[in-house]
Enzyme design. Structure first.
Site, PDB file in Angstrom:
ATOM      1  CD  GLU A 148      32.782 -35.808  22.989  1.00 40.28           C
ATOM      2  OE1 GLU A 148      32.869 -34.682  22.472  1.00 40.28           O
ATOM      3  OE2 GLU A 148      32.448 -35.983  24.163  1.00 40.28           O
TER       4      GLU A 148
ATOM      5  CE  LYS B  19      25.253 -19.663  23.466  1.00 39.89           C
ATOM      6  NZ  LYS B  19      24.352 -20.641  22.813  1.00 39.89           N
TER       7      LYS B  19
ATOM      8  CD  GLU C 255      32.481 -30.070  34.047  1.00 35.59           C
ATOM      9  OE1 GLU C 255      32.954 -31.076  33.498  1.00 35.59           O
ATOM     10  OE2 GLU C 255      32.571 -29.845  35.263  1.00 35.59           O
TER      11      GLU C 255
ATOM     12  CB  ALA D 126      33.238 -24.402  21.818  1.00 39.96           C
ATOM     13  N   GLY D 127      35.597 -24.901  23.902  1.00 36.25           N
ATOM     14  CA  GLY D 127      36.194 -24.627  25.216  1.00 36.25           C
ATOM     15  C   GLY D 127      37.565 -23.972  25.092  1.00 36.25           C
TER      16      GLY D 127
ATOM     17  CB  CYS E 151      30.462 -35.253  28.231  1.00 37.94           C
ATOM     18  SG  CYS E 151      29.618 -35.229  29.827  1.00 37.94           S
TER      19      CYS E 151
HETATM   20  P1  NAD Z   1      29.419 -26.841  21.263  1.00 44.28           P
HETATM   21  O1  NAD Z   1      30.744 -26.582  21.887  1.00 44.28           O
HETATM   22  O2  NAD Z   1      29.312 -26.740  19.796  1.00 44.28           O
HETATM   23  O3  NAD Z   1      28.329 -25.842  21.848  1.00 44.28           O
HETATM   24  C1  NAD Z   1      28.068 -25.761  23.243  1.00 44.28           C
HETATM   25  C2  NAD Z   1      27.478 -24.411  23.550  1.00 44.28           C
HETATM   26  O4  NAD Z   1      28.460 -23.410  23.354  1.00 44.28           O
HETATM   27  C3  NAD Z   1      26.301 -24.005  22.664  1.00 44.28           C
HETATM   28  O5  NAD Z   1      25.393 -23.257  23.446  1.00 44.28           O
HETATM   29  C4  NAD Z   1      26.967 -23.131  21.606  1.00 44.28           C
HETATM   30  O6  NAD Z   1      26.072 -22.204  21.028  1.00 44.28           O
HETATM   31  C5  NAD Z   1      28.047 -22.438  22.405  1.00 44.28           C
HETATM   32  N1  NAD Z   1      29.274 -22.077  21.686  1.00 44.28           N
HETATM   33  C6  NAD Z   1      29.890 -22.765  20.689  1.00 44.28           C
HETATM   34  N2  NAD Z   1      31.030 -22.141  20.334  1.00 44.28           N
HETATM   35  C7  NAD Z   1      31.162 -21.062  21.146  1.00 44.28           C
HETATM   36  C8  NAD Z   1      32.143 -20.036  21.275  1.00 44.28           C
HETATM   37  N3  NAD Z   1      33.222 -20.007  20.502  1.00 44.28           N
HETATM   38  N4  NAD Z   1      31.958 -19.089  22.223  1.00 44.28           N
HETATM   39  C9  NAD Z   1      30.871 -19.121  23.020  1.00 44.28           C
HETATM   40  N5  NAD Z   1      29.900 -20.060  22.933  1.00 44.28           N
HETATM   41  C10 NAD Z   1      30.043 -21.022  22.011  1.00 44.28           C
HETATM   42  O7  NAD Z   1      28.972 -28.276  21.806  1.00 44.28           O
HETATM   43  P2  NAD Z   1      27.647 -29.079  21.507  1.00 44.28           P
HETATM   44  O8  NAD Z   1      27.802 -29.751  20.192  1.00 44.28           O
HETATM   45  O9  NAD Z   1      26.461 -28.222  21.747  1.00 44.28           O
HETATM   46  O10 NAD Z   1      27.706 -30.173  22.697  1.00 44.28           O
HETATM   47  C11 NAD Z   1      28.389 -31.357  22.622  1.00 44.28           C
HETATM   48  C12 NAD Z   1      29.726 -31.260  23.329  1.00 44.28           C
HETATM   49  O11 NAD Z   1      29.548 -30.923  24.705  1.00 44.28           O
HETATM   50  C13 NAD Z   1      30.453 -32.583  23.342  1.00 44.28           C
HETATM   51  O12 NAD Z   1      31.796 -32.388  23.015  1.00 44.28           O
HETATM   52  C14 NAD Z   1      30.321 -33.051  24.785  1.00 44.28           C
HETATM   53  O13 NAD Z   1      31.313 -33.936  25.214  1.00 44.28           O
HETATM   54  C15 NAD Z   1      30.339 -31.769  25.529  1.00 44.28           C
HETATM   55  N6  NAD Z   1      29.737 -31.975  26.858  1.00 44.28           N
HETATM   56  C16 NAD Z   1      30.528 -31.993  27.981  1.00 44.28           C
HETATM   57  C17 NAD Z   1      29.983 -32.241  29.233  1.00 44.28           C
HETATM   58  C18 NAD Z   1      30.827 -32.275  30.480  1.00 44.28           C
HETATM   59  O14 NAD Z   1      30.264 -32.186  31.565  1.00 44.28           O
HETATM   60  N7  NAD Z   1      32.133 -32.419  30.391  1.00 44.28           N
HETATM   61  C19 NAD Z   1      28.623 -32.449  29.346  1.00 44.28           C
HETATM   62  C20 NAD Z   1      27.847 -32.444  28.202  1.00 44.28           C
HETATM   63  C21 NAD Z   1      28.418 -32.191  26.960  1.00 44.28           C
END
Ligand code: NAD
Length: 477
Positions: A382, A177, A251, A233-234, A285
């Site tokens: 962040e 997704k 991640e 979200a994680g 990240c």
């Molecule tokens: P986000 O958590 O808002 O969304 C990430 C993805 O998850 C999207 O596809 C979104 O639609 C989906 N999503 C959101 N909430 C969800 C839920 N409750 N259940 C299932 N799916 C859900 O993050 P973002 O704003 O898209 O990305 C930025 C974040 O990602 C930053 O915090 C960044 O640090 C992190 N990130 C981490 C790494 C790593 O390797 N550690 C790499 C890149 C980005």
């Protein structure tokens, strides 16, 4: 030219979506619609999960790792052919400078697939182990099954491939997704998967928002969830996977520290700021956004960083000279600007702090704050934009303690002319990855975070283990 897609890639074919809902993609630099795709709904996820199960049971899991590796090589070749288009699609969507998207989203992706194809050649999935009782046990590493993978918008291709490649080598199948902010690239990758002749259902893509993501996470046909995104979200996903007792890798976010030691070569550090601290306009990240400088050199470090950062060309992500492009969305720019406003209250602004004079695009000026306390909000949370905080420290013990005083633990750097000494400091930092005199994730080493930065590892041979489960067969007669 705008790309408007009408079908979804599910079960090895381009199919009509289950609903007429659409995702519209607006360019980060142009603020104009640059494409649109169908938005997946629950019925599309159901169909993709069923196809992934059929592919898993129908031969993919039982194929030899070498056969799966050969498919990865064909996939790499098909992606390489589309490298320029993939890089451009990413840059137009999220503002990543084009030179970077060519290197990371296209080049590194191809390299990653080839790396795992080579690992597949040598992969041992069964071992005969003598038991202390005199019998033999066969220890097998079997593929977990159908993986639900969810990725964010900042590095949409490489972050997806960091899941796809090891999962496929292990024998898993996957439903992905993508984030609604960056969907266009996933259609190019799906085309490549199709051209590479990956068996139907091994990979399917269902674009959609968080509700669809949540549906995928709790779907009864999913055996493992692989997530990259925000810590918030994680946590929700981990909670749901805990309830379901479903394996999950996460991640998440970071707030990494660059520790500038007394004897650091400041020029080397300045040259690395675009990659180590402001990669992808700060939307990375592992960025070292807290710069820890010794009190004895504090003024010198602040001056050097302010001069370096204010000299970065800010502009069109498709321009090869651009170092800092726009934020990925208008909402994200507002969020970053909220932190900048807060920074002006709690620290000293030394450069940036506003918007560059451009008519269009979600730009913010690369911004540096000095005299930042590690307990300030801008040092704790962040920001995910081109915003750095320079924090003074007294001595090395103080630097280590400040670096570790964070909720996160994903990246980090240590800067010193004495590499062995820097390594010694790096050993004391609580983090999943850290660089000495630079930061460059290594394909051949595990990547991931500790504390609120995540669970599990991607990259390296270790990532394959995240998609396998052990089975012990006791041979007793
Ligand atoms: P986000 O958590 O808002 O969304 C990430 C993805 O998850 C999207 O596809 C979104 O639609 C989906 N999503 C959101 N909430 C969800 C839920 N409750 N259940 C299932 N799916 C859900 O993050 P973002 O704003 O898209 O990305 C930025 C974040 O990602 C930053 O915090 C960044 O640090 C992190 N990130 C981490 C790494 C790593 O390797 N550690 C790499 C890149 C980005």
């Amino acid at each position: 030219m705008a790309a408007h897609h009408q079908k979804l890639y599910i079960g090895g074919e381009w199919v009509a979506p289950a609903s007429n809902k659409r995702i519209e993609i607006v360019g980060a630099a142009t603020e104009e619609v640059i494409g649109s795709t169908p938005e997946g709904v629950e019925a599309d996820v159901d169909r993709a999960v069923a196809a992934a199960r059929k592919a898993f049971d129908g031969g993919w899991a039982a194929a030899t790792p070498a056969e799966r590796g050969a498919a990865l090589l064909r996939f790499a070749e098909a992606i390489e052919k589309r490298g320029a288009a993939i890089a451009e699609a990413v840059s137009m969507q999220n503002g990543m400078p084009i030179v970077m998207s060519e290197q990371l989203e296209s080049g590194y992706t191809v390299g990653l697939l080839r790396y795992y194809a080579a690992l597949a050649e040598q992969l041992q999935v069964e071992e005969r182990r003598p038991s202390p009782l005199g019998s033999t046990t066969v220890v097998r590493r079997e593929p977990i099954g159908v993986v639900g993978a969810i990725v964010p918008w900042n590095f949409p291709v490489i972050l997806a491939m960091m899941k796809i490649a090891p999962a496929l080598v292990a024998g898993c199948t996957m439903v992905l997704k993508p984030s609604p902010g960056t969907v266009l690239d996933s259609f190019l990758v799906a085309e490549a998967a199709h051209e590479a002749g990956l068996p139907a259902g091994v990979l399917s893509w269902v674009p959609g928002g968080r509700e669809l993501g949540a549906y995928l996470v709790s779907h009864p046909g999913i055996d493992k969830v692989a997530f990259t995104g925000s810590t918030a979200a994680g946590r929700l996903i981990a909670q749901e996977c805990g309830r379901l007792l479903r394996p999950v890798s996460l991640e998440l976010g970071g707030k990494s520290a660059a520790i500038v030691l007394e004897d650091a070569d400041l020029n080397a550090f300045m040259q690395a700021i675009p990659s180590a601290s402001m990669l992808n306009n700060g939307q990375t990240c592992f960025s070292c956004t807290r710069i820890l400088a010794p009190q004895s050199r504090y003024a010198e470090v602040v001056e050097a960083i302010a001069a370096t950062v204010s000299s970065f060309p800010v502009g069109d992500p498709l321009d090869r000279g651009t170092v800092v492009g726009p934020m990925a969305s208008s909402a994200h720019r507002e969020r970053v600007e909220g932190y900048i406003a807060r920074g002006k209250e709690e620290a000293k602004l030394v450069t940036g702090g506003g918007r560059p004079a451009r008519e269009r695009g979600w730009f913010v000026q690369p911004t540096v704050f000095a005299e930042v306390s590690n307990s300030a909000l801008i040092a704790r949370e962040e920001i995910f934009g081109p915003v750095l905080s320079i924090i003074p420290y007294r001595d090395e013990a103080d630097a280590v303690s400040i670096a570790n005083a964070t909720e996160y633990g994903l990246g980090g750097t240590v800067w010193s002319k004495n590499g062995e000494h820097a390594l010694d400091v790096a050993r004391r930092i609580v983090t999943g990855t850290i660089g000495v005199n630079g930061y460059l994730p290594d394909l051949n080493a595990p990547f991931g975070g500790v504390k609120a930065s995540g669970l599990g590892r991607e990259m390296g041979p270790e990532a394959i283990g995240g998609y396998q489960q052990y089975k012990s067969v006791y041979l007793l007669g």
